[in-house]
Structures are given as C-alpha cells and as structure tokens.
Design a protein around this motif. Structure first.
Motif, mmCIF file in Angstrom:
data_model
loop_
_atom_site.group_PDB
_atom_site.id
_atom_site.type_symbol
_atom_site.label_atom_id
_atom_site.label_comp_id
_atom_site.label_asym_id
_atom_site.label_seq_id
_atom_site.Cartn_x
_atom_site.Cartn_y
_atom_site.Cartn_z
ATOM 1 N N ILE A 86 0.923 -1.159 0.175
ATOM 2 C CA ILE A 86 -0.186 -0.111 0.057
ATOM 3 C C ILE A 86 0.825 1.159 -0.014
ATOM 4 O O ILE A 86 0.516 2.221 -0.375
ATOM 5 C CB ILE A 86 -0.979 0.051 1.272
ATOM 6 C CG1 ILE A 86 -2.185 0.868 0.832
ATOM 7 C CG2 ILE A 86 -0.311 0.177 2.523
ATOM 8 C CD1 ILE A 86 -3.136 1.029 1.672
ATOM 9 N N ASP A 90 0.543 4.389 -2.998
ATOM 10 C CA ASP A 90 0.098 5.818 -2.323
ATOM 11 C C ASP A 90 1.142 6.840 -1.794
ATOM 12 O O ASP A 90 1.842 6.496 -0.660
ATOM 13 C CB ASP A 90 -0.850 5.799 -0.967
ATOM 14 C CG ASP A 90 -1.513 7.087 -0.650
ATOM 15 O OD1 ASP A 90 -1.135 8.202 -1.236
ATOM 16 O OD2 ASP A 90 -1.974 6.935 0.604
ATOM 17 N N VAL A 110 -4.923 -3.243 6.282
ATOM 18 C CA VAL A 110 -4.901 -3.684 5.026
ATOM 19 C C VAL A 110 -5.035 -5.377 5.278
ATOM 20 O O VAL A 110 -5.664 -5.841 4.212
ATOM 21 C CB VAL A 110 -3.785 -3.401 4.323
ATOM 22 C CG1 VAL A 110 -3.468 -4.124 2.671
ATOM 23 C CG2 VAL A 110 -3.878 -2.006 4.189
ATOM 24 N N PHE A 155 -6.633 -4.549 -2.022
ATOM 25 C CA PHE A 155 -7.130 -3.140 -1.424
ATOM 26 C C PHE A 155 -5.665 -2.127 -1.951
ATOM 27 O O PHE A 155 -6.108 -1.047 -2.030
ATOM 28 C CB PHE A 155 -7.104 -3.452 -0.054
ATOM 29 C CG PHE A 155 -7.508 -2.049 0.700
ATOM 30 C CD1 PHE A 155 -8.835 -1.489 0.470
ATOM 31 C CD2 PHE A 155 -6.552 -1.539 1.436
ATOM 32 C CE1 PHE A 155 -9.286 -0.371 0.998
ATOM 33 C CE2 PHE A 155 -7.128 -0.138 2.013
ATOM 34 C CZ PHE A 155 -8.254 0.399 1.899
ATOM 35 N N TRP A 159 -6.616 1.026 -3.248
ATOM 36 C CA TRP A 159 -6.452 2.554 -2.576
ATOM 37 C C TRP A 159 -5.550 3.291 -3.535
ATOM 38 O O TRP A 159 -5.962 4.672 -3.480
ATOM 39 C CB TRP A 159 -5.607 2.326 -1.288
ATOM 40 C CG TRP A 159 -5.448 3.363 -0.337
ATOM 41 C CD1 TRP A 159 -3.966 3.985 -0.487
ATOM 42 C CD2 TRP A 159 -6.011 4.167 0.367
ATOM 43 N NE1 TRP A 159 -4.422 5.012 0.545
ATOM 44 C CE2 TRP A 159 -5.356 5.175 0.780
ATOM 45 C CE3 TRP A 159 -7.490 4.071 0.653
ATOM 46 C CZ2 TRP A 159 -6.084 6.065 1.706
ATOM 47 C CZ3 TRP A 159 -8.031 5.086 1.650
ATOM 48 C CH2 TRP A 159 -7.300 6.052 2.028
ATOM 49 N N LEU A 162 -7.921 5.072 -5.974
ATOM 50 C CA LEU A 162 -8.818 6.032 -5.217
ATOM 51 C C LEU A 162 -8.179 7.234 -4.799
ATOM 52 O O LEU A 162 -8.621 8.435 -5.284
ATOM 53 C CB LEU A 162 -9.363 5.592 -3.969
ATOM 54 C CG LEU A 162 -10.357 4.339 -4.024
ATOM 55 C CD1 LEU A 162 -10.879 3.974 -3.011
ATOM 56 C CD2 LEU A 162 -11.591 4.956 -5.075
ATOM 57 N N VAL A 163 -6.734 7.309 -4.596
ATOM 58 C CA VAL A 163 -6.078 8.465 -3.869
ATOM 59 C C VAL A 163 -6.070 9.214 -5.365
ATOM 60 O O VAL A 163 -6.072 10.511 -5.333
ATOM 61 C CB VAL A 163 -4.831 7.906 -3.398
ATOM 62 C CG1 VAL A 163 -3.915 9.094 -3.379
ATOM 63 C CG2 VAL A 163 -5.066 7.487 -1.987
#
Length: 176
Positions: A86, A90, A110, A155, A159, A162-163
């Motif tokens: 993750i 990000d 997560v 995820f 994520w 989405l960011v």
C-alpha cells in the motif's frame, strides 16, 4: 501485532485447505448429479445444477488461481499482494506514516481487509453454486460479493486508484 498478522495468515491457509476439500465434494456431487440426470432423463431437471456445481467446485479447488484470475481481470495484474505494498501505491497520504508503529497498524488493517475480501470471494462462489436451486435470487448478491471481494483482496492497488482519482479531481497533480 505480528502475532495477529501470523494468526490471520495461518487461518487463511486453513480456510484454503477446507475449501479445497469443499470444492472436491462439490465436484463429486455434481458428477453424481450429472450421472443421475443422464440415467433418468429430463424429468430430473436441467443440466444447470451439475454444470454449475462442477465449475464452482473447480474454482474452489484452484482458489489461489481463481483469486489471481479475478485480480488480473479487474486490475491487470494477478496474485496476492503484500499489505506493505500500500505504501508503493500511495505516495501522498500514507507515506508520512511509513515507519514505526503506524506502519504496522496500517499493514494490519490492510491484511484484515484482504482477508475479508478472501471470504467474500468464497461467499460469492458458494452463492453461485446455489443458482440452480434458488434461481436468480442469489445472482445479484453473488456478483456483489465477487466484485467487493476482488477489490478488497487488491486493496493496496484499489487504494492507490482512489487516491489518484480523488486527488486528481481536487486539482492536485496525479502521481506518476
């Protein structure tokens, strides 16, 4: 914290073994139903139940490959993701938390989300196995569990998408 992570990983391995056996039982049951349907003819029902059972059983037997196939379908990349990844997807929101106890907490969250996604994918396969008996009432929930489970298993990538989407909409430059 590491005990919880290893417990979740061990429990997921146990569930993979259990559903491997469930898949074998579903395949055996579907072959028996197909043989009975072949012997008794059309009065026993349609071929939907044996064929769906066989396909769902094979998908449960090959559960890691099934999850990789779903991941490749939605994200263009298959395989299980490490919860630490993750931080790769990000670079703006989570990267300040990359280190120390906060990193461990994020990795645990997560991992829990990915585990719940794993359970949702199994639930969707079991719902699809019931289509022949309950009709289309389980089709909608089955697809919902399938899509949500695939997003949850992936995820970290989800994520990152989405960011990039929301920060790009808000006027900030998207990460490369």
């Amino acid at each position: 914290m590491t005990e919880i992570i290893s417990f979740i990983q061990d429990f997921e391995t146990l569930l993979r073994g259990i559903f491997y056996l469930v898949g074998i039982l579903i395949v055996i049951q579907s072959v028996r139903n197909a043989a009975r349907r072949s012997e008794l003819g059309p009065q026993l029902g349609s071929w939907i139940s044996p064929v769906m059972g066989f396909c769902i059983g094979i998908l449960l037997i090959a559960l890691p490959e099934t999850i990789a196939m779903l991941s490749g379908t939605f994200f263009g990349r298959g395989g299980d993701l490490n919860p630490r990844s993750i931080f790769e997807y990000d670079q703006r929101l989570i990267s300040p938390l990359n280190g120390g106890i906060s990193q461990n907490v994020i990795e645990l969250v997560v991992l829990i989300v990915q585990f719940l996604g794993f359970l949702a994918i199994i639930r969707s396969l079991l719902l699809f196995n019931q289509i022949s008996t309950q009709g289309s009432r389980v089709l909608g929930p089955g697809f919902t569990f399938l899509v949500a489970g695939t997003l949850a298993v992936n995820f970290p990538m989800f994520w990152g998408i989405l960011v990039n989407l929301f920060l790009g909409v808000m006027g900030e430059p998207a990460a490369v």
